[in-house]
Design a protein around this motif. Structure first.
Motif, PDB file in Angstrom:
ATOM      1  N   UNK A 177       0.839  -1.196   0.000  1.00  0.00           N
ATOM      2  CA  UNK A 177       0.000   0.000   0.000  1.00  0.00           C
ATOM      3  C   UNK A 177       0.882   1.258   0.000  1.00  0.00           C
ATOM      4  N   UNK A 178       0.509   2.269  -0.763  1.00  0.00           N
ATOM      5  CA  UNK A 178       1.209   3.562  -0.621  1.00  0.00           C
ATOM      6  C   UNK A 178       0.886   4.150   0.752  1.00  0.00           C
ATOM      7  N   UNK A 179       1.887   4.644   1.444  1.00  0.00           N
ATOM      8  CA  UNK A 179       1.684   5.174   2.793  1.00  0.00           C
ATOM      9  C   UNK A 179       1.389   6.683   2.771  1.00  0.00           C
ATOM     10  N   UNK A 180       1.901   7.338   1.743  1.00  0.00           N
ATOM     11  CA  UNK A 180       1.634   8.767   1.599  1.00  0.00           C
ATOM     12  C   UNK A 180       1.496   9.079   0.112  1.00  0.00           C
ATOM     13  N   UNK A 181       0.986  10.267  -0.199  1.00  0.00           N
ATOM     14  CA  UNK A 181       0.692  10.618  -1.586  1.00  0.00           C
ATOM     15  C   UNK A 181       1.940  10.533  -2.459  1.00  0.00           C
ATOM     16  N   UNK A 182       3.090  10.942  -1.928  1.00  0.00           N
ATOM     17  CA  UNK A 182       4.313  10.911  -2.733  1.00  0.00           C
ATOM     18  C   UNK A 182       4.699   9.495  -3.138  1.00  0.00           C
ATOM     19  N   UNK A 256      -9.459  -0.070  -0.606  1.00  0.00           N
ATOM     20  CA  UNK A 256      -9.048   1.322  -0.580  1.00  0.00           C
ATOM     21  C   UNK A 256      -7.530   1.388  -0.510  1.00  0.00           C
ATOM     22  N   UNK A 257      -6.930   2.131  -1.431  1.00  0.00           N
ATOM     23  CA  UNK A 257      -5.466   2.209  -1.470  1.00  0.00           C
ATOM     24  C   UNK A 257      -4.919   3.022  -0.304  1.00  0.00           C
ATOM     25  N   UNK A 258      -5.595   4.119   0.030  1.00  0.00           N
ATOM     26  CA  UNK A 258      -5.127   4.993   1.104  1.00  0.00           C
ATOM     27  C   UNK A 258      -6.332   5.442   1.935  1.00  0.00           C
ATOM     28  N   UNK A 259      -6.791   4.566   2.859  1.00  0.00           N
ATOM     29  CA  UNK A 259      -8.034   4.846   3.588  1.00  0.00           C
ATOM     30  C   UNK A 259      -8.001   6.094   4.455  1.00  0.00           C
TER      31      UNK A 259
END
Length: 301
Positions: A177-182, A256-259
């Motif tokens: 999962x991506x942890x932050x937008x960057x 959801x990728x980034x809930x």
């Protein structure tokens, strides 16, 4: 005597420049028109017309009364037309413009009930992700995602949808999962070419600021269902509305990728050309849409 008839007789005399032509327009005798004018002037206590052997013209007071009388007569005519319109049975050809994804997945499923309820209406539905011009395009009504941009159109809100980044469990098992937008720059992002923002996702950061994410991946397509299918197959992360992904998410096919990101909500609207009297077929369809979709939540699709 009837005030509206007196007003109508007076307005016709001014319009036609005489009693004879006014009587012909009203389908009554010249003497009847004369009686209406006499009754009106007597009731108002003012002379409204200058009469000569050659012509009839309004006095200064008559001209001011004429302007007000026209408004009253027009309003009365519109009131009669409104009642007649509301009693009319909805019928005729109804041309609809709707975003492809919403039309295929939801509106097309609701149309059989609408046509069963209004058998005198026939529907011509145009599926297109561009915003068609209603009047010049010959459309009666459109269903659009997001706040209407044309102030000149009438709009009724039907429901809401949310935009979320999603991917399959298999994708997350492989790439995490991506942890932050960057972190999204290190992921495969599925490009939905029909989005108004082009190849950029406008994502709300936890801080509330709007971030723009450029999509880079192995697939670019102009159909939302195809993007969802690719997402389910594990090809990457997609940014889609809930009316497309809700069923797949309920079945566990996507997550959801980034809930923790704020949810972007978009209204779903029926828009139609303005008018003092809405056509029965348009009114029936918009009321049907409100009844059908108003209980849908932003994620309950």
């Amino acid at each position: 005597m009837d005030r509206l008839t007196e007003m109508e007789a007076f307005a016709k005399v001014v319009d036609q420049g005489g009693f004879t032509d006014a009587a012909k327009k009203m389908g009554i005798s010249k003497s009847a028109v004369s009686k209406y004018i006499s009754s009106l002037e007597s009731r108002l206590g003012a002379r409204l017309l200058n009469r000569t052997t050659r012509r009839v013209s309004p006095t200064e007071i008559g001209l001011a009364y004429y302007d007000r009388a026209l408004r009253v007569l027009n309003d009365a005519g519109e009131a009669d037309a409104l009642v007649a319109c509301m009693h009319a049975v909805p019928s005729g050809l109804l041309r609809i413009s709707v975003a492809t994804d919403f039309g295929v997945n939801h509106l097309s499923r609701a149309l059989p009930d609408f046509l069963a309820k209004f058998p005198d209406i026939t529907v011509d539905m145009d599926l297109n992700n561009r915003h068609a011009m209603l009047v010049s395009g010959g459309f009666d009504v459109a269903v659009r995602i997001g706040a209407p941009e044309e102030d000149a159109l009438c709009a009724r809100k039907l429901s809401e949808t949310t935009m979320r980044m999603i991917a399959s469990p298999g994708y997350f098992a492989k790439y995490g999962h991506p942890q932050k937008i960057d972190d999204l720059s290190e992921h495969k992002l599925l490009h939905y070419r029909s989005q108004a923002s082009g190849n950029v996702w406008n994502v709300i950061a936890p801080s509330g600021e709007m971030r723009q994410i450029r999509t880079v991946g192995s697939l670019s397509v102009n159909d939302g269902q195809s993007v969802l299918n690719a997402c389910v197959a594990g090809l990457g992360i997609a940014y889609l509305p809930s009316f497309l992904y809700a069923h797949a998410m309920a079945r566990g096919l996507v997550e959801d990728a980034m809930p923790d990101l704020p949810v972007e909500a978009l209204g779903i609207y029926a828009v139609y050309p303005p008018g003092k009297i809405t056509q029965p077929k348009v009114r029936a369809f918009v009321d049907f849409l409100v009844e059908t979709f108003s209980e849908k939540g932003s994620v309950d699709w």
